[in-house]
Design an enzyme around this catalytic site. Structure first.
Site, PDB file in Angstrom:
ATOM      1  N   CYS A   2       0.846  -1.197   0.000  1.00 26.00           N
ATOM      2  CA  CYS A   2       0.000   0.000   0.000  1.00 26.00           C
ATOM      3  C   CYS A   2       0.879   1.243   0.000  1.00 26.00           C
ATOM      4  CB  CYS A   2      -0.859  -0.011   1.256  1.00 26.00           C
ATOM      5  SG  CYS A   2      -1.721  -1.552   1.479  1.00 26.00           S
ATOM      6  N   ARG A  27       1.389   1.841  -5.971  1.00 22.39           N
ATOM      7  CA  ARG A  27       1.651   0.841  -4.920  1.00 22.39           C
ATOM      8  C   ARG A  27       0.397   0.046  -4.564  1.00 22.39           C
ATOM      9  NH1 ARG A  27       6.283   1.614  -2.197  1.00 22.39           N
ATOM     10  NH2 ARG A  27       5.453   0.543  -0.384  1.00 22.39           N
ATOM     11  N   TRP A  74      -3.619  -1.923  -1.443  1.00 24.75           N
ATOM     12  CA  TRP A  74      -3.552  -3.169  -2.224  1.00 24.75           C
ATOM     13  C   TRP A  74      -3.982  -4.233  -1.235  1.00 24.75           C
ATOM     14  CZ3 TRP A  74      -1.285  -7.963  -2.108  1.00 24.75           C
ATOM     15  CH2 TRP A  74      -1.324  -8.701  -3.293  1.00 24.75           C
ATOM     16  N   ASN A 100       0.788  -0.274   6.086  1.00 23.13           N
ATOM     17  CA  ASN A 100       1.263  -1.047   4.939  1.00 23.13           C
ATOM     18  C   ASN A 100       1.997  -2.251   5.494  1.00 23.13           C
ATOM     19  OD1 ASN A 100       2.248  -2.042   2.534  1.00 23.13           O
ATOM     20  ND2 ASN A 100       3.944  -0.588   2.422  1.00 23.13           N
ATOM     21  N   GLY A 101       1.570  -3.450   5.097  1.00 24.87           N
ATOM     22  CA  GLY A 101       2.228  -4.671   5.575  1.00 24.87           C
ATOM     23  C   GLY A 101       1.176  -5.662   6.041  1.00 24.87           C
ATOM     24  N   GLU A 485      10.498 -12.587 -20.202  1.00 23.99           N
ATOM     25  CA  GLU A 485      10.120 -11.197 -19.877  1.00 23.99           C
ATOM     26  C   GLU A 485       9.029 -10.706 -20.813  1.00 23.99           C
ATOM     27  OE1 GLU A 485      10.395  -9.303 -17.544  1.00 23.99           O
ATOM     28  OE2 GLU A 485      10.036  -7.298 -18.321  1.00 23.99           O
ATOM     29  N   LYS A 489       5.347  -9.325 -19.499  1.00 26.76           N
ATOM     30  CA  LYS A 489       4.790  -8.016 -19.851  1.00 26.76           C
ATOM     31  C   LYS A 489       3.363  -8.155 -20.373  1.00 26.76           C
ATOM     32  CE  LYS A 489       7.037  -5.508 -18.262  1.00 26.76           C
ATOM     33  NZ  LYS A 489       7.816  -6.303 -17.400  1.00 26.76           N
ATOM     34  N   GLU A 492       0.936  -9.219 -17.564  1.00 25.64           N
ATOM     35  CA  GLU A 492       0.636  -8.311 -16.444  1.00 25.64           C
ATOM     36  C   GLU A 492      -0.100  -7.049 -16.870  1.00 25.64           C
ATOM     37  OE1 GLU A 492       3.897  -6.668 -14.227  1.00 25.64           O
ATOM     38  OE2 GLU A 492       5.226  -6.734 -15.924  1.00 25.64           O
ATOM     39  N   HIS A 508       9.703 -30.644 -25.835  1.00 25.98           N
ATOM     40  CA  HIS A 508       9.516 -31.496 -24.637  1.00 25.98           C
ATOM     41  C   HIS A 508       8.158 -31.264 -23.994  1.00 25.98           C
ATOM     42  CE1 HIS A 508      13.698 -32.815 -24.702  1.00 25.98           C
ATOM     43  NE2 HIS A 508      13.990 -31.580 -25.064  1.00 25.98           N
ATOM     44  N   LYS A 607       3.352  -1.897  -7.748  1.00 21.52           N
ATOM     45  CA  LYS A 607       4.696  -1.706  -8.282  1.00 21.52           C
ATOM     46  C   LYS A 607       5.745  -2.379  -7.412  1.00 21.52           C
ATOM     47  CE  LYS A 607       7.866  -0.016 -10.944  1.00 21.52           C
ATOM     48  NZ  LYS A 607       8.003  -0.602 -12.290  1.00 21.52           N
TER      49      LYS A 607
HETATM   50  C1  AGP Z   1       7.629  -6.360 -13.515  1.00 23.51           C
HETATM   51  O1  AGP Z   1       7.013  -5.783 -14.660  1.00 23.51           O
HETATM   52  C2  AGP Z   1       6.665  -6.614 -12.412  1.00 23.51           C
HETATM   53  N1  AGP Z   1       6.033  -5.398 -12.022  1.00 23.51           N
HETATM   54  C3  AGP Z   1       7.264  -7.386 -11.258  1.00 23.51           C
HETATM   55  O2  AGP Z   1       7.520  -8.693 -11.731  1.00 23.51           O
HETATM   56  C4  AGP Z   1       8.577  -6.850 -10.651  1.00 23.51           C
HETATM   57  O3  AGP Z   1       9.625  -7.007 -11.571  1.00 23.51           O
HETATM   58  C5  AGP Z   1       8.898  -7.668  -9.403  1.00 23.51           C
HETATM   59  O4  AGP Z   1       7.859  -7.448  -8.459  1.00 23.51           O
HETATM   60  C6  AGP Z   1      10.253  -7.301  -8.774  1.00 23.51           C
HETATM   61  O5  AGP Z   1      10.230  -5.960  -8.404  1.00 23.51           O
HETATM   62  P1  AGP Z   1      11.615  -5.286  -7.966  1.00 23.51           P
HETATM   63  O6  AGP Z   1      12.521  -5.276  -9.170  1.00 23.51           O
HETATM   64  O7  AGP Z   1      11.234  -3.904  -7.519  1.00 23.51           O
HETATM   65  O8  AGP Z   1      12.199  -6.112  -6.845  1.00 23.51           O
END
Ligand code: AGP
Length: 612
Positions: A2, A27, A74, A100-101, A485, A489, A492, A508, A607
């Site tokens: 959060c 966040r 969140w 937050n937590g 990657e 993308k 997500e 495989h 994020k």
């Molecule tokens: C990446 O597009 C995602 N938002 C997520 O996988 C991110 O890379 C992951 O949470 C790690 O975050 P960080 O690099 O801040 O540790």
């Protein structure tokens, strides 16, 4: 994950808190709320959904004041509803708390409090906090909140960043920090508390990042700081050095698009900063001495998500250039496998935010094993940077879009630089060798711009496949991580199922997925594995699968058989993952738009994953 903000000053509280929450929305954004002391009364306003809904509520039901706290959520415990939105209050609505937590032992605490007659309104773990404070204050009305916080720290278990506002103490905001990020910031007439410094610039000029178990309160002009034993601490206040320009979208519709397009100029800045004369690599902020680095015999990389994909490329760089055995672990797995790590093992943590809980846990685990920890971070005020023996600054500038783009390519180039730096220490490469590599590395920004000029073509391909429900990504060697990657993308931000595989794994099992409805995105630039990727493409064609290929400019083979292709400039194989990801970043972005998804704030995501 959060976002928390607190403010004391002379300005009207609404705009400060709302602007701060908008800056923190990356966040978490499933509900938001504020608590304000308005003419002596504690007023709460909160709404489900994005912060815009809270703004609309405040237009119809305004509050005034100069001291307040805010929260964007969140959801961890309790659905994203108005009732579960923070702030949470005690029975008498005299104490408001944002958190937050996770309070791990909230169920037992809640049951104890209910037995004592406390009334709970939400399903959250957070709500136990104001009631615990209320319960303690009731025992002795002469107490203030500062008297009960040490006992509160003893009672609650878990990770938390907490801010507390009390109607009885209208000139203070209390805070407690353990495991989740929380910072103090100020200028000469205002005090702030925030989860991320980006929420309070350019107003705030200085900051202090709280350490675990630190607590205290802020007033308009002062910070009162204590440790777990209630001993007063004098904080080292630092100057804020983030350029606010990074926080604006400029002419771009979304932060994600802006951050994709920023990559060439960010690389120019990085290369200018890192490449010295005669093959010298400048990592001036990296404090690990060559005497230690020269003795490293093993490297363990721990990271999550996109940063884990960077770690896989980093392993290839470290073993190729520095000839050091390197393992890569998902942070969430690293901490459970009891890794074999001795004094000559270097642990590398890669984290854009520097706050990922799983990665931080790996860093702390490594320190218990007396390993040196080097972190690659984009936020220097972060917890991971602080807990590491040393860090390397990714220099990508604040990355606001939830989907990581510019930070990923900055991670790759810095992992390459660190590998070349080690290769110099170990006399594997000499200055002349590195100068030859530098001459090609210096071309990367222009090559990136050449790719970005193809964005319309990429947007057209995204439009063609806007209804497709599944994608396969294939890559090998340096571009196996690119396949992972690229798939992440798309998943997500466009909410499309996409899986990335090593091309060699295709036969495989995954090849069973192929039919005319499932396109395969093949990353197949000129390389030592080109022929193998060509075979993958032919296998897909033989099964009527559509092919979207990332190929080297002028490739006459794959361009003849792929249904669609995007060309990238010819570059050495080890640099290709830095270029080949860019078309895939754009493909994911345009796919999100075609599917009416919000690229900057994708559903269910945040994020920075600061909970485990
Ligand atoms: C990446 O597009 C995602 N938002 C997520 O996988 C991110 O890379 C992951 O949470 C790690 O975050 P960080 O690099 O801040 O540790």
């Amino acid at each position: 994950m959060c976002g928390i903000i607190g403010y004391i000053g002379n300005k009207s509280i609404n705009s400060i808190l709302i602007v701060g929450l908008i800056r923190l929305e990356y966040r978490g954004y499933d509900s938001a709320g504020i608590a304000v002391i308005d003419q002596g009364d504690l007023e709460i306003r909160k709404e489900k959904g994005k912060i815009k809904n809270l703004e609309d509520l405040l237009k119809n039901s305004p509050v005034e004041g100069n001291i307040g706290i805010g929260h964007t959520r969140w959801a961890t415990h309790g659905e994203p509803t108005k009732l579960n939105a923070h702030p949470h209050i005690d029975c008498f609505q005299k104490i408001a708390v944002c958190h937050n937590g996770i309070i791990e032992n909230h169920i037992n605490l809640k049951n104890e409090l209910i037995q004592k007659g406390h009334l709970f309104r939400s399903e959250t773990d957070t709500e136990v906090i104001p009631h615990l404070i209320e319960e303690e204050l009731l025992k002795d009305p002469n107490q203030t909140i500062k008297d009960v916080i040490p006992g509160l720290i003893q009672k609650i278990e878990g990770k938390y960043a907490i801010v507390i506002l009390s109607e009885q103490e209208p000139d203070k905001i209390y805070f407690i920090k353990n495991g989740s990020p929380l910072l103090y910031a100020r200028n000469n007439e205002e005090g702030y508390l925030t989860s991320d410094i980006v929420a309070v610039i350019p107003q705030a000029k200085e900051y202090y990042a709280f350490r675990d178990y630190e607590w205290g309160w802020i007033t308009q002009y002062e910070l009162h700081l204590f440790n777990k034993d209630a001993q007063k601490i004098i904080p080292e206040i630092k100057e804020i050095k983030i350029d606010p320009i990074h926080l604006e979208k400029g002419n771009y519709e979304h932060y994600m698009l802006k951050e994709i397009y920023e990559q060439p100029d960010i690389f120019r800045k990085i290369l200018n900063n890192r490449l010295g004369e005669k093959g010298k690599i400048k990592l001036n902020e990296m404090k690990l001495p060559n005497t230690i680095l020269g003795r490293i015999s093993r490297i363990l990389i721990t990271s999550a998500g996109t940063s884990w994909h960077a770690g896989i490329v980093g392993k290839l760089y470290l073993e190729h250039f520095a000839r050091i055995v390197t393992e890569v672990d998902l942070s969430s797995e690293f901490r459970y496998r009891n890794p074999i790590a001795e004094g000559d093992t270097l642990v590398i943590a890669i984290s854009q935010s520097g706050e990922t809980a799983d990665t931080l846990a790996g860093v702390l685990e490594a320190k218990t094993r007396f390993c040196k920890v080097l972190s690659f971070v984009n936020r220097l005020e972060s917890t991971i940077a602080r807990e590491s023996d040393s860090y390397i600054d990714l220099m990508a500038g604040p990355e606001i879009g939830v989907a990581s783009t510019k930070a990923y390519t900055s991670e790759l180039i810095h992992l390459l630089f660190f590998s070349l730096y080690l290769s110099g220490i170990k006399w594997i490469t000499n200055k002349e060798d590195r100068e030859v590599l530098f001459s090609e590395i210096r071309k990367l920004p222009t090559m990136m711009e050449a790719i970005l000029e193809k964005s319309k073509q990429i947007q057209e391909i995204a439009k063609i496949f806007k209804k497709t429900k599944d994608f396969i990504f294939l890559g090998r060697y340096f571009n196996h991580p690119t396949a992972l990657e690229g798939a992440l993308k798309l998943k997500e931000i466009a909410y499309v199922h996409a899986s990335g595989y090593a091309g060699g794994e295709f036969k495989h099992g995954p090849i069973a997925l192929i039919d005319e409805n499932i396109p395969t995105i093949c990353i197949a630039p000129k390389s030592s594995v080109y022929d193998k990727m060509l075979s993958n493409i032919q296998e897909v064609k033989a099964r009527k699968g559509k092919i979207i290929a990332i190929i080297t400019e002028g490739d006459k083979n794959i361009s003849q058989i792929a249904d669609y292709f995007i060309e990238i400039p010819e570059v050495s194989e080890y640099l290709s993952p830095i270029l080949s990801i860019i078309p895939l970043q754009l493909f994911a972005y345009y796919s999100a738009l075609e599917r009416n998804c919000e690229p900057d704030k994708p559903r269910n995501l945040a994020k920075s994953v600061t909970v485990e």
